[in-house]
Design a protein around this motif. Structure first.
Motif, PDB file in Angstrom:
ATOM      1  N   ARG A 376      25.275  35.805  49.911  1.00  0.00           N
ATOM      2  CA  ARG A 376      25.583  36.611  48.738  1.00  0.00           C
ATOM      3  C   ARG A 376      26.401  35.804  47.748  1.00  0.00           C
ATOM      4  O   ARG A 376      27.146  34.891  48.118  1.00  0.00           O
ATOM      5  N   LEU A 377      26.245  36.145  46.479  1.00  0.00           N
ATOM      6  CA  LEU A 377      27.019  35.522  45.427  1.00  0.00           C
ATOM      7  C   LEU A 377      28.424  36.100  45.431  1.00  0.00           C
ATOM      8  O   LEU A 377      28.697  37.098  46.107  1.00  0.00           O
ATOM      9  N   SER A 378      29.312  35.490  44.672  1.00  0.00           N
ATOM     10  CA  SER A 378      30.679  35.998  44.600  1.00  0.00           C
ATOM     11  C   SER A 378      30.709  37.358  43.909  1.00  0.00           C
ATOM     12  O   SER A 378      29.839  37.694  43.095  1.00  0.00           O
ATOM     13  N   LEU A 379      31.725  38.154  44.225  1.00  0.00           N
ATOM     14  CA  LEU A 379      32.012  39.379  43.479  1.00  0.00           C
ATOM     15  C   LEU A 379      32.649  38.923  42.175  1.00  0.00           C
ATOM     16  O   LEU A 379      33.678  38.253  42.183  1.00  0.00           O
ATOM     17  N   GLN A 380      32.036  39.285  41.037  1.00  0.00           N
ATOM     18  CA  GLN A 380      32.419  38.651  39.785  1.00  0.00           C
ATOM     19  C   GLN A 380      32.198  39.565  38.585  1.00  0.00           C
ATOM     20  O   GLN A 380      31.623  40.654  38.705  1.00  0.00           O
ATOM     21  N   LYS A 381      32.629  39.080  37.431  1.00  0.00           N
ATOM     22  CA  LYS A 381      32.354  39.766  36.169  1.00  0.00           C
ATOM     23  C   LYS A 381      32.278  38.735  35.047  1.00  0.00           C
ATOM     24  O   LYS A 381      32.716  37.582  35.204  1.00  0.00           O
ATOM     25  N   HIS A 382      31.692  39.163  33.921  1.00  0.00           N
ATOM     26  CA  HIS A 382      31.527  38.287  32.755  1.00  0.00           C
ATOM     27  C   HIS A 382      32.104  38.981  31.521  1.00  0.00           C
ATOM     28  O   HIS A 382      31.932  40.191  31.339  1.00  0.00           O
ATOM     29  N   PHE A 383      32.744  38.222  30.670  1.00  0.00           N
ATOM     30  CA  PHE A 383      33.347  38.777  29.462  1.00  0.00           C
ATOM     31  C   PHE A 383      32.432  38.699  28.242  1.00  0.00           C
ATOM     32  O   PHE A 383      32.649  39.390  27.247  1.00  0.00           O
ATOM     33  N   HIS A 384      31.399  37.856  28.291  1.00  0.00           N
ATOM     34  CA  HIS A 384      30.634  37.573  27.073  1.00  0.00           C
ATOM     35  C   HIS A 384      29.143  37.870  27.187  1.00  0.00           C
ATOM     36  O   HIS A 384      28.400  37.611  26.238  1.00  0.00           O
ATOM     37  N   ARG A 385      28.678  38.393  28.318  1.00  0.00           N
ATOM     38  CA  ARG A 385      27.245  38.647  28.461  1.00  0.00           C
ATOM     39  C   ARG A 385      26.974  39.830  29.375  1.00  0.00           C
ATOM     40  O   ARG A 385      27.764  40.165  30.261  1.00  0.00           O
ATOM     41  N   GLU A 444      27.960  28.738  31.968  1.00  0.00           N
ATOM     42  CA  GLU A 444      28.244  28.968  33.384  1.00  0.00           C
ATOM     43  C   GLU A 444      29.726  29.177  33.665  1.00  0.00           C
ATOM     44  O   GLU A 444      30.098  29.629  34.749  1.00  0.00           O
ATOM     45  N   ASP A 445      30.585  28.845  32.704  1.00  0.00           N
ATOM     46  CA  ASP A 445      32.014  29.041  32.938  1.00  0.00           C
ATOM     47  C   ASP A 445      32.491  30.441  32.565  1.00  0.00           C
ATOM     48  O   ASP A 445      33.678  30.747  32.682  1.00  0.00           O
ATOM     49  N   ASP A 446      31.571  31.315  32.132  1.00  0.00           N
ATOM     50  CA  ASP A 446      31.943  32.715  31.879  1.00  0.00           C
ATOM     51  C   ASP A 446      31.794  33.519  33.175  1.00  0.00           C
ATOM     52  O   ASP A 446      30.987  34.439  33.274  1.00  0.00           O
ATOM     53  N   ILE A 447      32.543  33.117  34.183  1.00  0.00           N
ATOM     54  CA  ILE A 447      32.535  33.805  35.473  1.00  0.00           C
ATOM     55  C   ILE A 447      33.980  33.984  35.930  1.00  0.00           C
ATOM     56  O   ILE A 447      34.730  33.017  36.043  1.00  0.00           O
ATOM     57  N   ILE A 448      34.367  35.229  36.169  1.00  0.00           N
ATOM     58  CA  ILE A 448      35.660  35.523  36.780  1.00  0.00           C
ATOM     59  C   ILE A 448      35.386  35.968  38.211  1.00  0.00           C
ATOM     60  O   ILE A 448      34.788  37.023  38.444  1.00  0.00           O
ATOM     61  N   ARG A 449      35.787  35.150  39.184  1.00  0.00           N
ATOM     62  CA  ARG A 449      35.552  35.491  40.582  1.00  0.00           C
ATOM     63  C   ARG A 449      36.653  36.379  41.119  1.00  0.00           C
ATOM     64  O   ARG A 449      37.841  36.100  40.947  1.00  0.00           O
ATOM     65  N   ILE A 450      36.248  37.413  41.833  1.00  0.00           N
ATOM     66  CA  ILE A 450      37.195  38.332  42.453  1.00  0.00           C
ATOM     67  C   ILE A 450      37.237  38.100  43.955  1.00  0.00           C
ATOM     68  O   ILE A 450      38.288  38.164  44.584  1.00  0.00           O
ATOM     69  N   ASP A 451      36.082  37.801  44.530  1.00  0.00           N
ATOM     70  CA  ASP A 451      35.991  37.488  45.960  1.00  0.00           C
ATOM     71  C   ASP A 451      34.814  36.549  46.158  1.00  0.00           C
ATOM     72  O   ASP A 451      33.765  36.714  45.527  1.00  0.00           O
ATOM     73  N   ASP A 452      34.977  35.547  47.044  1.00  0.00           N
ATOM     74  CA  ASP A 452      33.909  34.565  47.245  1.00  0.00           C
ATOM     75  C   ASP A 452      33.867  34.117  48.703  1.00  0.00           C
ATOM     76  O   ASP A 452      34.884  33.700  49.258  1.00  0.00           O
ATOM     77  N   ASP A 453      32.691  34.202  49.323  1.00  0.00           N
ATOM     78  CA  ASP A 453      32.531  33.789  50.721  1.00  0.00           C
ATOM     79  C   ASP A 453      32.764  32.300  50.916  1.00  0.00           C
ATOM     80  O   ASP A 453      33.086  31.855  52.020  1.00  0.00           O
ATOM     81  N   PHE A 454      32.592  31.518  49.844  1.00  0.00           N
ATOM     82  CA  PHE A 454      32.631  30.064  49.977  1.00  0.00           C
ATOM     83  C   PHE A 454      33.925  29.453  49.445  1.00  0.00           C
ATOM     84  O   PHE A 454      34.028  28.250  49.278  1.00  0.00           O
ATOM     85  N   LYS A 455      34.897  30.324  49.140  1.00  0.00           N
ATOM     86  CA  LYS A 455      36.244  29.881  48.732  1.00  0.00           C
ATOM     87  C   LYS A 455      36.219  28.972  47.501  1.00  0.00           C
ATOM     88  O   LYS A 455      37.008  28.040  47.369  1.00  0.00           O
ATOM     89  N   ARG A 456      35.299  29.254  46.589  1.00  0.00           N
ATOM     90  CA  ARG A 456      35.229  28.468  45.358  1.00  0.00           C
ATOM     91  C   ARG A 456      36.091  29.116  44.283  1.00  0.00           C
ATOM     92  O   ARG A 456      36.225  30.329  44.245  1.00  0.00           O
ATOM     93  N   ILE A 457      36.612  28.289  43.406  1.00  0.00           N
ATOM     94  CA  ILE A 457      37.406  28.836  42.297  1.00  0.00           C
ATOM     95  C   ILE A 457      36.789  28.485  40.960  1.00  0.00           C
ATOM     96  O   ILE A 457      37.198  28.968  39.927  1.00  0.00           O
ATOM     97  N   LYS A 458      35.739  27.618  40.995  1.00  0.00           N
ATOM     98  CA  LYS A 458      35.110  27.204  39.737  1.00  0.00           C
ATOM     99  C   LYS A 458      33.815  27.985  39.531  1.00  0.00           C
ATOM    100  O   LYS A 458      33.593  29.029  40.129  1.00  0.00           O
TER     101      LYS A 458
END
Length: 460
Positions: A376-385, A444-458
């Motif tokens: 699964r992808l990270s739990l996330q949101k976008h501000f511009h799209r 691709e940098d319009d991603i705010i991660r809330i939770d991620d299985d792979f411990k990524r921050i970028k």
């Protein structure tokens, strides 16, 4: 003996095939296997353990390819690559002092495995005696793209383990011809063997700054099963050749007669693979590589010869044979002009699967997304799209805000700008979907991660 595979290079001279996030060692150009996988294959039976040194960015590529060939391996992960000397020092610190380590790059092509194993055994004998042993490849022609190792003069009974006189930088054509003619000059393969404790003594002697920093970094390592993570940010950037090999008095070289190619340029690559199909009219001796993913494109050549043509969806390279070493100069220009072209393909691999950019225009973008089973992808949101998802294969589990639902083939869903969402594949076959992004900004940098299985921050 443990095999340590160095797996952090970027392969700039093989652009546009090789990019920062898909470097040459992971390209499946050899009977659907990569150079990285072939490196593991030829060393798995001669080592008690395989250990891979790479960076966080490339870890998931390496892990996927290890799992494909069903091999167990351990990983040493650097958050920032700092060349070979720091990486090898950390590997040595992670070993018993008497352990013999075989250090090999992940991006070389080697054949004649009987002679390869013979060279390994000779090097092992030298390492047991306390030497740092390197592998010198018997040159088959005066190559100007390799460094050379000068050994003692070959004697009838000298055997194949020789004293090293000097390391030489890449020569010009005339000097390379002289090296080959003399018979005691070898291509520098970048492979080494030694006892861990011997290497640590030498790095401490000649580069104490690297040694002391490595001790500090190693003490602060983070261990998670078969993964050790290091913070290498403060390391000096230096190769093992400059740090130890060119300065130590304990260096020996094994005269190695197996076939070896560092695949460092297209001229090297075309010695090993066949040209893709092409149409030629009054043209000959041209080499074509087509890497267009979902697009199938004919390439026609008229009235030209001795060209290398490499076609990808977002870049086309045309080079005269014999000049492909200069591709790195193109990459240097692109660093300033269009950085994305040297970092990613239109198809990008992620730990959960991959995505391919089909259309990228002002205020909208179309992607083909593939999510592997159970990922699964990270739990996330976008501000511009905002995003529209249309599932074409498999069944997707979607979370949008407080809602959770399934989207099946030929069904779609919509995620508003700012909504928290997640895409998951709970099934046993890949989920394939088309994503349409619409908004003022679709980077691709319009991603705010809330939770991620792979411990990524970028970026996802």
């Amino acid at each position: 003996m443990r095999t340590i595979i160095l797996c952090g290079g970027s392969g700039t001279r093989l652009w546009p095939l090789s990019r920062k996030l898909m470097p040459k060692q992971f390209l499946k150009l050899f009977n659907n296997k990569s150079l990285f996988q072939l490196t593991i294959d030829r060393n798995k039976d001669i080592s008690r353990e395989i250990e891979i040194i790479t960076n966080e960015t490339q870890y998931f590529l390496a892990l996927d390819q290890v799992e494909e060939i069903k091999i167990k391996a351990k990983f040493l992960l650097e958050n920032i690559g700092k060349n070979t000397a720091p990486a090898i020092t950390l590997a040595a610190l992670n070993s018993d002092e008497e352990e013999i380590l075989f250090i090999t790059p992940s991006d070389h092509l080697i054949s004649d495995l009987d002679k390869y194993k013979e060279a390994i055994e000779l090097a092992k004998e030298g390492a047991k005696k306390g030497y740092i042993v390197t592998f010198g490849i018997v040159p088959i022609y005066p190559h100007t793209g390799y460094g050379y190792i000068e050994s003692e003069k070959l004697k009838e009974k000298s055997g194949k383990i020789l004293d090293v006189i000097k390391f030489h930088e890449k020569p010009n054509k005339d000097v390379a011809k002289e090296y080959v003619k003399k018979g005691n000059y070898f291509w520098n393969s970048g492979m080494f063997m030694f006892k861990a404790g011997v290497f640590l003594e030498e790095i401490k002697k000649y580069e104490s700054e690297i040694y002391e920093e490595a001790l500090r970094v190693y003490e602060k390592k983070k261990v998670d099963k078969d993964i050790i993570r290091f913070n290498t940010r403060e390391f000096k950037n230096i190769s093992v050749d400059y740090a130890v090999m060119e300065r130590s008095k304990k260096i020996k070289v094994v005269k190695s007669e197996f076939k070896w190619n560092d695949v460092g340029s297209y001229d090297s690559l075309i010695e090993e693979i066949k040209s893709d199909e092409k149409i030629e009219v009054e043209a000959n001796d041209n080499f074509v590589i087509k890497n267009n993913y979902t697009l199938k494109k004919e390439i026609a050549l008229v009235g030209v010869e001795n060209l290398i043509v490499v076609d990808t969806p977002d870049a086309l390279l045309i080079s005269k044979k014999g000049k492909s070493q200069k591709v790195k100069d193109v990459v240097n220009i692109l660093k300033e002009k269009n950085k994305d072209l040297i970092e990613v393909h239109t198809k990008v691999y992620r730990p959960w699967g991959s995505y391919e950019v089909l259309v990228d225009e002002d205020k909208y973008k179309l992607k083909r997304i593939v999510v592997k089973p159970g990922k699964r992808l990270s739990l996330q949101k976008h501000f511009h799209r905002s995003e529209h998802w249309i599932v074409v294969s498999g069944t997707a589990k979607v979370i949008v805000g407080d809602r959770e639902f399934l989207v099946r083939p030929n069904e779609s869903t919509y995620i508003k700008m700012g909504e928290v969402h997640r895409l998951e594949n709970p099934g046993k076959i890949p989920v394939v979907l088309i994503e349409a992004q619409v908004g003022e900004y679709t980077g691709e940098d319009d991603i705010i991660r809330i939770d991620d299985d792979f411990k990524r921050i970028k970026n996802d």
